[in-house]
Design an enzyme around this catalytic site. Structure first.
Site, short mmCIF file in Angstrom:
data_model
loop_
_atom_site.label_atom_id
_atom_site.label_comp_id
_atom_site.label_asym_id
_atom_site.label_seq_id
_atom_site.Cartn_x
_atom_site.Cartn_y
_atom_site.Cartn_z
N LYS A 204 0.71 -1.27 -0.15
CA LYS A 204 0.00 0.12 0.16
C LYS A 204 0.74 1.12 -0.18
O LYS A 204 0.59 2.24 -0.86
CB LYS A 204 -1.00 0.06 1.29
CG LYS A 204 -1.74 1.27 1.36
CD LYS A 204 -2.62 1.26 2.61
CE LYS A 204 -3.64 0.20 2.62
NZ LYS A 204 -4.62 0.66 3.71
N GLU A 210 10.35 -5.65 3.44
CA GLU A 210 10.49 -7.18 2.87
C GLU A 210 10.38 -6.86 1.66
O GLU A 210 10.92 -7.30 0.76
CB GLU A 210 9.57 -8.09 3.71
CG GLU A 210 10.05 -8.42 5.06
CD GLU A 210 9.05 -7.42 6.16
OE1 GLU A 210 9.28 -7.77 7.27
OE2 GLU A 210 8.65 -6.33 5.54
N GLY A 261 -4.92 -4.52 5.49
CA GLY A 261 -4.31 -5.49 4.81
C GLY A 261 -4.70 -6.94 4.70
O GLY A 261 -4.77 -7.68 3.66
N ARG A 262 -5.16 -7.45 5.89
CA ARG A 262 -5.60 -8.90 5.97
C ARG A 262 -7.02 -8.94 5.29
O ARG A 262 -7.38 -10.01 5.27
CB ARG A 262 -5.59 -9.32 7.40
CG ARG A 262 -6.39 -8.38 8.35
CD ARG A 262 -5.89 -8.88 9.79
NE ARG A 262 -6.23 -8.16 10.71
CZ ARG A 262 -5.73 -6.92 11.16
NH1 ARG A 262 -4.86 -6.50 10.59
NH2 ARG A 262 -6.25 -6.25 11.86
N GLU A 347 -3.85 -11.54 14.10
CA GLU A 347 -3.61 -10.41 13.92
C GLU A 347 -4.77 -9.21 14.20
O GLU A 347 -4.55 -8.20 14.83
CB GLU A 347 -2.97 -9.93 12.67
CG GLU A 347 -2.22 -8.43 12.50
CD GLU A 347 -1.75 -8.39 11.08
OE1 GLU A 347 -0.32 -8.89 10.98
OE2 GLU A 347 -2.26 -8.08 10.09
N HIS A 378 -2.14 -38.07 10.08
CA HIS A 378 -1.09 -39.18 10.39
C HIS A 378 -0.02 -38.28 10.70
O HIS A 378 1.14 -38.50 10.96
CB HIS A 378 -0.66 -39.54 9.06
CG HIS A 378 -1.78 -40.57 8.51
ND1 HIS A 378 -1.29 -41.91 8.78
CD2 HIS A 378 -2.61 -40.55 7.82
CE1 HIS A 378 -2.49 -42.57 8.19
NE2 HIS A 378 -3.18 -41.78 7.79
N LYS A 487 9.82 -4.13 13.70
CA LYS A 487 10.20 -3.39 12.44
C LYS A 487 11.14 -2.40 12.90
O LYS A 487 12.46 -2.38 12.18
CB LYS A 487 9.12 -3.06 11.65
CG LYS A 487 8.23 -3.92 11.06
CD LYS A 487 7.20 -3.38 10.24
CE LYS A 487 6.10 -4.02 9.64
NZ LYS A 487 5.08 -3.74 8.94
#
Length: 524
Positions: A204, A210, A261-262, A347, A378, A487
């Site tokens: 954004k 990153e 964001g999410r 979050e 399993h 951050k």
């Protein structure tokens, strides 16, 4: 602002009910005593059927929880969100991801004055984005699409593109790079050619560390490999058009500060989804979500599936004390579904402070974890069945197979049903190693088929469920200040790794930094 659940009149009534009945409820007896238990605790919502009957609650429990929802003002809080009020109080923003899937021209009761213009802007941007998606789909020269983003700019699109692989356009491969660890990007780039690759840089602000590190490395690779025409091979999903242009990226699609964001896969962040499944497929995806939005908005609380799920989550977290929920999709294409839900719920609701700034007296979000279906059986299902902790299980199953192989789907569905049955009924044995205590909770969600429409509805269901539990806890589910401190410290430590300066650091961090800078230490 909603009322905190622990400050309402139904809260102590629920506590007393838990001590008197809830703690000792046996689902096996509950089914024997109530022939209508399945009918009452299961329901069809848009594109999603849910069986909640194998959970540790009864009709009285649910009635008290519904009283709690009313006392907390969940309906009013929901309506304020859908109308565009600034319910994200710490950032003074509206929360309008639902507007991204609202049809053009549709008005809701209570819409704030800005809504009509916002909706027009949404459809204008969406139209341009979908037109570009179709251009890419029809461009045979582009064989690989690389999405560079992190968090909500990666998890949602990655999950959806993988889930809808049966609807993807042939002749194109999709790659997702999120980790700043160069291993991930390097591995992807090794199989690409610049002339046939499109990079989508999703951020954004166009400042996410990153993402921008990976984007600059991708640009450097493109140049080193003889790539030409950055403008054709790179597009940005951002509101910072100037920063994108400074890197030579001129194709941009933006979104708004009222899209978290999410919750952003419905926006321009969903461009890789649109390229994968086409403009009509993306519209179907939005339509499924909108159908669930309408269910959430209009269904009475007692028949409102997101509300019932959110109430059950609070019942388990605050009264039973269950600390986690296992997610097990019984469809291999939903391999990233659990990871997506981890961000969505943890979050959003992994917080200890109420909207007003006071410290909560009760705990909030459970830990979400899991893996696809029979693989989990399993691995960690041993703990679900016989471990000391009770860990609620949530299964997503799909009735129709998305492949032509005979016999597989019947075995898959039989396994899904068997797990919920075994968790509840258990097995008595004098040999403790072979004893299954049973009475362990599970929820099964069933889609008729895995399509853009049903996936959209399923995701919207989970979004609204998280809203409900967050509203009950009285927290702001739409900020994420908890990701900021690391951050900030990382920027400082990156410089210190270069300089070796350890002044002011704690002993552990200073020692680790010195070891990382030491060739001898790193090899030792």
């Amino acid at each position: 602002m909603p009322t905190r659940c622990d400050q309402t009149a139904p809260w102590p009534l629920l506590a007393a009910h838990f001590d008197a009945q809830g703690r000792s409820l046996d689902m096996r007896q509950a089914f024997a005593q109530d022939a209508q238990r399945f009918a009452h605790f299961s329901q069809q919502a848009p594109h999603v059927f849910a069986d909640l009957s194998k959970n540790l609650w009864g009709r009285e429990t649910e009635a008290l929880l519904l009283d709690l929802a009313r006392a907390c003002g969940v309906e009013q809080h929901r309506d304020a969100m859908l109308a565009g009020e600034a319910i994200n109080t710490t950032e003074n923003r509206a929360v309008l991801h639902t507007l991204l899937r609202r049809p053009i021209g549709v008005a809701l009761p209570g819409d704030v004055p800005e809504t009509a213009q916002r909706l027009a802007d949404v459809h204008h941007t969406q139209g341009a984005m979908l037109q570009y998606a179709e251009q890419v789909r029809n461009d045979a020269a582009i064989t690989d699409v690389v999405n560079i983003g992190i968090g909500g700019s990666d998890l949602g699109p990655h999950m959806a593109v993988r889930a809808l692989e049966e609807f993807r356009t042939p002749g194109k491969r999709f790659h997702f790079v999120s980790n700043v660890d160069g291993h991930e990007l390097h591995h992807v780039l090794k199989g690409l050619r610049p002339e046939s690759t499109l990079f989508l840089v999703a951020s954004k602000t166009f400042t996410t560390a990153e993402t921008m590190t990976n984007a600059r490395s991708a640009l450097a690779w493109f140049d080193a490999q003889g790539g030409r025409d950055v403008a054709r091979h790179f597009a940005a999903l951002t509101t910072n058009v100037e920063a994108a242009a400074a890197l030579g990226i001129t194709t941009t699609f933006g979104f708004w500060d009222w899209v978290g964001g999410r919750y952003s896969l419905w926006s321009a962040i969903g461009l890789p989804i649109a390229i994968a499944i086409g403009a009509q497929g993306f519209r179907d995806f939005l339509a499924g979500a909108h159908a669930m939005d309408e269910h959430f908005r209009t269904a009475p609380l007692a028949q409102n599936l997101p509300v019932r799920l959110g109430l059950l989550d609070v019942w388990y977290r605050n009264f039973h004390g269950f600390t986690s929920r296992c997610i097990a999709p019984y469809h291999a294409a939903l391999g990233r579904y659990s990871a997506y839900l981890q961000q969505l719920e943890m979050e959003s609701n992994g917080k200890r402070v109420a909207q007003g700034g006071s410290t909560l007296a009760c705990v909030t979000s459970p830990v979400l974890w899991g893996e696809p279906g029979t693989n989990g059986q399993h691995a960690f299902f041993q703990m679900l069945h016989q471990g000391a902790d009770v860990l609620p299980l949530e299964i997503v199953a799909v009735r129709q197979a998305s492949h032509p192989l005979p016999g597989h789907q019947q075995k898959l569905l039989a396994n899904a049903l068997a797990q919920t049955q075994a968790l509840m009924v258990g097995k008595t044995s004098d040999d403790g190693h072979r004893h299954f205590p049973g009475n362990r909770p599970s929820t099964l969600m069933l889609l008729d088929s895995l399509t853009p429409t049903s996936l959209g509805a399923l995701i919207a269901l989970q979004e609204h469920r998280v809203f409900v539990s967050g509203s009950l806890w009285g927290i702001n589910s739409f900020d994420q200040w908890g990701v900021e401190l690391g951050k900030v410290l990382a920027k400082d430590l990156e410089a210190r790794l270069e300089s070796g300066d350890v002044a002011g650091l704690d002993g552990s961090t200073a020692g680790l930094l010195a070891r990382l800078r030491s060739v001898e230490g790193c090899g030792g």
